[in-house]
Scaffold this active site. Sequence first.
Site, PDB file in Angstrom:
ATOM      1  N   ASP A 131      17.094  62.135  16.351  1.00  0.00           N
ATOM      2  CA  ASP A 131      16.752  62.815  14.800  1.00  0.00           C
ATOM      3  C   ASP A 131      17.005  64.204  15.057  1.00  0.00           C
ATOM      4  O   ASP A 131      16.144  65.057  15.072  1.00  0.00           O
ATOM      5  CB  ASP A 131      15.327  62.625  14.766  1.00  0.00           C
ATOM      6  N   LYS A 186      12.242  57.368  18.676  1.00  0.00           N
ATOM      7  CA  LYS A 186      12.778  58.298  18.139  1.00  0.00           C
ATOM      8  C   LYS A 186      12.523  59.784  18.887  1.00  0.00           C
ATOM      9  O   LYS A 186      11.365  60.051  19.388  1.00  0.00           O
ATOM     10  CB  LYS A 186      12.376  58.703  16.581  1.00  0.00           C
ATOM     11  N   ARG A 203       2.393  60.126  14.814  1.00  0.00           N
ATOM     12  CA  ARG A 203       0.800  60.632  14.997  1.00  0.00           C
ATOM     13  C   ARG A 203      -0.166  59.174  15.032  1.00  0.00           C
ATOM     14  O   ARG A 203      -1.051  59.011  16.150  1.00  0.00           O
ATOM     15  CB  ARG A 203       0.207  61.421  14.357  1.00  0.00           C
ATOM     16  N   LYS A 239      19.273  65.781  13.096  1.00  0.00           N
ATOM     17  CA  LYS A 239      19.810  66.262  11.782  1.00  0.00           C
ATOM     18  C   LYS A 239      20.974  67.092  11.528  1.00  0.00           C
ATOM     19  O   LYS A 239      20.994  68.436  11.393  1.00  0.00           O
ATOM     20  CB  LYS A 239      18.750  66.797  10.919  1.00  0.00           C
ATOM     21  N   ASP A 283      27.291  70.946  10.475  1.00  0.00           N
ATOM     22  CA  ASP A 283      28.190  71.840  10.916  1.00  0.00           C
ATOM     23  C   ASP A 283      29.532  71.659  10.378  1.00  0.00           C
ATOM     24  O   ASP A 283      29.729  70.698   9.488  1.00  0.00           O
ATOM     25  CB  ASP A 283      28.249  71.988  12.657  1.00  0.00           C
ATOM     26  N   THR A 332      12.131  66.051   2.811  1.00  0.00           N
ATOM     27  CA  THR A 332      10.870  65.618   1.919  1.00  0.00           C
ATOM     28  C   THR A 332       9.779  66.715   1.664  1.00  0.00           C
ATOM     29  O   THR A 332       8.905  66.798   0.856  1.00  0.00           O
ATOM     30  CB  THR A 332       9.923  64.533   2.347  1.00  0.00           C
TER      31      THR A 332
HETATM   32  O1  C5P Z   1       3.313  61.710  12.897  1.00  0.00           O
HETATM   33  P1  C5P Z   1       4.352  61.218  11.822  1.00  0.00           P
HETATM   34  O2  C5P Z   1       3.872  59.631  11.806  1.00  0.00           O
HETATM   35  O3  C5P Z   1       3.831  62.002  10.718  1.00  0.00           O
HETATM   36  O4  C5P Z   1       5.683  61.454  12.191  1.00  0.00           O
HETATM   37  C1  C5P Z   1       6.597  61.147  11.413  1.00  0.00           C
HETATM   38  C2  C5P Z   1       8.144  61.455  12.152  1.00  0.00           C
HETATM   39  O5  C5P Z   1       9.084  61.312  11.259  1.00  0.00           O
HETATM   40  C3  C5P Z   1       8.078  62.916  12.551  1.00  0.00           C
HETATM   41  O6  C5P Z   1       9.158  62.697  13.668  1.00  0.00           O
HETATM   42  C4  C5P Z   1       8.738  63.639  11.422  1.00  0.00           C
HETATM   43  O7  C5P Z   1       9.651  64.775  11.976  1.00  0.00           O
HETATM   44  C5  C5P Z   1       9.692  62.512  10.843  1.00  0.00           C
HETATM   45  N1  C5P Z   1      10.032  62.730   9.454  1.00  0.00           N
HETATM   46  C6  C5P Z   1       9.213  62.828   8.514  1.00  0.00           C
HETATM   47  N2  C5P Z   1       9.718  63.238   7.383  1.00  0.00           N
HETATM   48  C7  C5P Z   1      10.989  63.179   6.810  1.00  0.00           C
HETATM   49  C8  C5P Z   1      11.848  62.986   8.023  1.00  0.00           C
HETATM   50  C9  C5P Z   1      11.466  63.053   9.348  1.00  0.00           C
HETATM   51  O8  C5P Z   1       8.251  62.676   8.728  1.00  0.00           O
HETATM   52  N3  C5P Z   1      11.555  63.347   5.911  1.00  0.00           N
END
Ligand code: C5P
Length: 235
Positions: free
Chosen positions: A65, A38, A211, A67, A70, A120
């Site tokens: 990603d 991603k 992460r 999002k 427009d 979220t």
């Molecule tokens: O590091 P982590 O596992 O928390 O990363 C989650 C990924 O998913 C990040 O790129 C974050 O921007 C994305 N994301 C999220 N919650 C959402 C939509 C996307 O954590 N509702």
Amino acid sequence: MSEKLAARDRMIVALDLPSVDAAEAMIAKLGDSASFYKIGYQLAYAGGLPMVRRLADAGKKVFVDLKLHDIGNTVARGVESLSALGATFLTVHAYPQTMKAAVAARGDSGLKILAVTVLTSYDDADLQEAGYRLGVRELVEQRAHQAQDIGIDGLVCSPEEAAHLRGIVGPSIALVTPGIRPAGAAVGDQKRIMTPARAIMAGADYLVVGRPIVEAADPKAAADAIVQEIATATV
Ligand code: C5P
């Protein structure tokens, strides 16, 4: 979702890294342990978009990603450009005009459009402050119905919402869930988390993991352990 996916192909590694060099190094470290990546704001705006084509040419799948939201014409032109790069997933905000424009523009290119129903990080008070009458639950439901009617390919949702949304949209729409934390992993700023196995059992088709992999001491071992957990949950 009708397609039967291998466990490894259900894990999407979020390349939340500051530079193309850092992202390329992570991809090299992961090797065959990851097949789907991603690219979000951070890497895309640091020169990462050409990586979509490079990864696609190397046989990997890419979730862009960005999002989008427009006017319809602008969304459609953006979707056309991204599908020409070889992206597999692209996110748009779940506004009817935006979703219709994106679905029409993706045509049969192979690009799948995912809708983000309500971010979220929003709660009912945030929605009210932004001028909405509905609370999070009602707005998520309304937008999930609209997404399905419009022909959206998938929804991004928290793993906690997955079972409820699956009940609304049925089996043919892909559910893609971030907020994944293997048991014992640092939670960071995520609030609503689930382990990989529980998210799959809740109905998620794809898990987005950042992460817990990219900040692990051994990213390849972390990715392999998550794929193993997905495999165990899907048998
Ligand atoms: O590091 P982590 O596992 O928390 O990363 C989650 C990924 O998913 C990040 O790129 C974050 O921007 C994305 N994301 C999220 N919650 C959402 C939509 C996307 O954590 N509702």
